[in-house]
Design a protein around this motif. Sequence first.
Motif, PDB file in Angstrom:
ATOM      1  N   SER A 184       0.946  -1.180  -0.054  1.00 31.05           N
ATOM      2  CA  SER A 184      -0.292   0.077  -0.101  1.00 31.05           C
ATOM      3  C   SER A 184       0.646   1.693   0.332  1.00 31.05           C
TER       4      SER A 184
ATOM      5  N   GLY B 170       0.688   4.809   1.278  1.00 36.79           N
ATOM      6  CA  GLY B 170       0.202   5.555   1.685  1.00 36.79           C
ATOM      7  C   GLY B 170       0.335   6.840   2.065  1.00 36.79           C
ATOM      8  N   ASP B 171       2.283   7.853   1.227  1.00 43.25           N
ATOM      9  CA  ASP B 171       2.242   8.804   0.925  1.00 43.25           C
ATOM     10  C   ASP B 171       3.007   8.982  -0.189  1.00 43.25           C
TER      11      ASP B 171
ATOM     12  N   GLN C 223       3.789   3.608   5.623  1.00 49.62           N
ATOM     13  CA  GLN C 223       2.639   4.430   6.341  1.00 49.62           C
ATOM     14  C   GLN C 223       1.330   3.766   5.365  1.00 49.62           C
ATOM     15  N   GLY C 224       1.345   3.594   4.182  1.00 48.93           N
ATOM     16  CA  GLY C 224       0.642   2.242   3.447  1.00 48.93           C
ATOM     17  C   GLY C 224       0.526   1.464   4.407  1.00 48.93           C
TER      18      GLY C 224
ATOM     19  N   ILE D 265       0.125   0.816   7.981  1.00 48.00           N
ATOM     20  CA  ILE D 265      -0.398   1.752   8.985  1.00 48.00           C
ATOM     21  C   ILE D 265      -1.637   1.862   8.893  1.00 48.00           C
ATOM     22  N   ASN D 266      -1.580   2.998   7.610  1.00 45.74           N
ATOM     23  CA  ASN D 266      -3.446   2.670   7.521  1.00 45.74           C
ATOM     24  C   ASN D 266      -4.164   1.829   6.679  1.00 45.74           C
ATOM     25  N   LYS D 267      -3.141   0.274   6.948  1.00 44.48           N
ATOM     26  CA  LYS D 267      -4.405  -0.662   7.019  1.00 44.48           C
ATOM     27  C   LYS D 267      -4.444  -1.850   7.839  1.00 44.48           C
TER      28      LYS D 267
ATOM     29  N   ASP E 106      -5.963  -1.505  10.290  1.00 44.98           N
ATOM     30  CA  ASP E 106      -7.747  -2.184  10.771  1.00 44.98           C
ATOM     31  C   ASP E 106      -8.371  -3.244  10.115  1.00 44.98           C
ATOM     32  N   TYR E 107      -8.019  -2.490   8.528  1.00 46.02           N
ATOM     33  CA  TYR E 107      -8.405  -4.155   7.525  1.00 46.02           C
ATOM     34  C   TYR E 107      -7.920  -5.123   7.400  1.00 46.02           C
TER      35      TYR E 107
ATOM     36  N   GLU F  42       0.867   0.660  16.844  1.00 50.99           N
ATOM     37  CA  GLU F  42      -0.365   0.784  16.642  1.00 50.99           C
ATOM     38  C   GLU F  42      -0.408  -1.085  15.477  1.00 50.99           C
TER      39      GLU F  42
ATOM     40  N   TRP G 211      -7.057  -3.380  -4.088  1.00 51.10           N
ATOM     41  CA  TRP G 211      -8.058  -2.480  -3.076  1.00 51.10           C
ATOM     42  C   TRP G 211      -9.221  -2.816  -3.588  1.00 51.10           C
TER      43      TRP G 211
END
Length: 603
Positions: free
Chosen positions: A51, A53-54, A107-108, A110-112, A114-115, A187, A476
Amino acid sequence: MNRANIKLLSLVAITIMFVACNPTIKTDTATDIPEWSQQAVWYQIFPERFSNGDDGNNPTAENIKAPDGWEIHDWTSDWYERTEWEINAADNFYWTVRKRRYGGDLQGVINKLDYLKDLGITAIYFNPIFDARTEHKYDASFYHHIDRFFGSDPSGDEAIFAKETHNDPTTWEWTSADKLFLELIEEAHKRGIHIVIDGVFNHTGPEFWAFADIVKNQEKSEYKDWYDIISFDNPETPDVNEFDFKGWAGYKGLPEFKEKDGNIVEPARKHIFDITRRWMDPNGDGDPSDGIDGWRLDVAFDVGHGFWHEWTDLVRSINSKAYITAEIWEREQAMEYINEDECDAVMNYPFLRAVHEFLIRQSISAETFDSALRVVRDAYPKEVNLAMMNLMGSHDTERLASMIVNDTNKFKAGTKLGERRNLDYSVEAPTKANIEVQKLVALFQYTYIGSPMVYYGDESGVWGADDPDDRKPMIWPEFEYDDETNHPFGKEVKASKVAFNSHLHAWYKKIAAIRNSNKSLQLGDYKTLYTNNKEKIFVFERRYEDEIAIVGFNRSNEAVEVTIETAEANKVFKEVLQGLEYKIVDGKITFNIRPVSGIVLVN
């Protein structure tokens, strides 16, 4: 790493027929294996392709030494479609694909998180994340820093590199990428997800700071004894460069550390120990909760036991609950490394091969399948079997979906298209029928003894041949992807739709929830209950204290009624996939299994 040329010989030679002729050997001792690893649902992430993320930290053409016109690749583009810079640089897809970058970063991830949590994942194994030039990162330039393009400030990270004394940990600082990785750990831990990273300690890349100093200063380098140097350059012969060294598997792009008496030489060993402490207890306060939870050891069989003994002692002293697994492909070799002084477990490739033969190729009977699995189980104590990483694909193999599409192929046979130019290999998307087989394979992974490991994207519908085609960008649901209409060798193919497979994703989520809520499927003893060669039926039991799970598989194309005799009395079992109930009557339990399907009964 990509090591098929070496491994394929052994994989072909050691077929399923070893069951009939090889004695089983039980190890005498089991390591103090952390229970979290035995209960884990693993997810392997290849960071550059998971992913982005940045967009502000993407790799540069200068850093990767890219051809003219190079640019970041479109995440949603047709995998085999070549851009202008690729066409201008080479005639062959496989000559340029490794220069592609898609911009995946931490960052990608971290963003995922929860997925992943929602998917039921409890542990992540990262392919290498240390700073390196390639997309796969097995050619580290630093061990003590995360890749500059995985963080938020690549140029700022480079400034930190330049002012450090790399062999002196007291001068080390935390780069933006380092800090982001520590945030990722924090996280993930908040979500009950453990973090394991790749330890590549047999070799580095040629730009590793110590090796680069040797290249520059030759015999005058203070690091000249770190590596296995064959000869130094002779300054009296300016037209000839005599500098030579040993590279992993003969490849000069991966210079090997020198070993003596089965141990990496002391100066290099000390550095590896220093970075081990750095990532396992980042703030050095004696509490490892802010650090990684374990290591996956690359080509562990190419490093002497003496080193692993000392290194494992260090790991255990920092975190007694750390998990150590290894890349070892063969059972006999794995038995040499799984013990209280070295590894807890390994990536379970013998499991993969057996499942591939029965559930995918359908080349062996249910009884032979049972025997193949038993040989692997009998090699280790139960505690080890519970912690084995039961994978059905990785960065070193073709994707699970493509194994099923190409179901007549033996494992690893002709799957590296760039090397084999295998025009018979199908690069097309799996059919609905193929997906049903994948669901059956995944169910076996999640219920059999050991911890299942999902290679990123298998749950969302990613397919592909072996390296590098197994490293496509993650699919995704929020993106629209181009259809795949091209072939690496120009062969005509039908268009393959690329889209997030919500049906398959829901299945992986469902079976993870079943595993995570039943101790019998996590920690239970294993027993085969029934096999039927003609009808391709395989049934086993997992038992933990008073909790029992009966799991059945039907690989045939017909529904089959199965009756199991049991000593249990007056028990009612719930079939957790469909919600039905079954009772034991007169010491027997009878149930139906649909075609190419499975059943999970729990009391």
